[in-house]
Design an enzyme around this catalytic site. Structure first.
Site: not given
Length: 208
Positions: A184-187
């Site tokens: 998630s959150s591009r992490l």
């Protein structure tokens, strides 16, 4: 039943295999059980000596600690590029699983014995197609392709079809193998096995 990959656990170093071969095998088994259309489909990116890139999707046929093997016409665009500039990148795009495997390494041809062994296992139509198609060259129309296939059928009749001399296997010998997992959150998690100049492989994390 498909697993829910929207809230998967983090990909952490302690949970990774000691070598990329084992780790890839584990992920490949999961991809095969995920009902993907072609879990062994991979994008092969090559380049000319001048640095002009090209990419296409091919099928992985085997892998081991030596590398990843696929087969093609040596005179095709990718064959010509890999012969002139023997370096490539592979991407296994397992999008529904939010996973990718990215390989970079040198390219070598497999032995003729390996090529002939694999070629003998192919469906007869695929064997004839390897003789009929001057892959990547310009042809006038579809009829020319079909006519070449009929000529190959007439040439070999009901007898065995040998591997063409211009056809064979390539092995991508990895220098790096990256395991990418969406978060998630591009992490995203990115863990890469890298071969060192001294010989041993190291595992390192890349920023997402």
């Amino acid at each position: 039943m498909r697993r829910d990959y929207t809230a998967r656990e983090a990909l952490l170093e302690p949970g990774m295999a000691a070598d990329w071969t084992t780790q890839f095998g584990a992920w490949f088994i999961e991809a095969s059980g995920f009902a993907l259309p072609e879990p062994n489909a991979m994008i092969v990116a090559s380049a000319t000596p001048a640095g002009h890139p090209s990419a296409r999707t091919v099928l992985l046929k085997e892998y081991d600690a030596r590398g990843f093997v696929f087969f093609s016409n040596y005179e095709s665009r990718k064959g010509s590029e890999l012969s002139a500039n023997p370096y490539a990148s592979l991407v296994f795009p397992w999008f529904p699983m939010q996973r990718q495997v990215i390989v970079v390494g040198a390219v070598e041809r497999v032995s003729r014995a390996e090529t002939e062994e694999y070629f003998s296992s192919r469906p007869r139509g695929s064997q004839l197609g390897a003789w009929a198609s001057p892959q990547s060259t310009i042809v006038p129309d579809r009829e020319a392709v079909d006519a070449a296939f009929r000529q190959a059928q007439e040439r070999f009749g009901d007898g065995p079809v040998p591997a063409p001399p211009h056809w064979g296997g390539f092995r991508v010998v990895p220098e790096t193998v990256e395991f990418w997992q969406g978060r998630s959150s591009r992490l995203h998690d990115r863990l890469r096995y890298r071969r060192t100049e001294e010989g041993p492989w190291v595992l390192e994390r890349l920023a997402p």
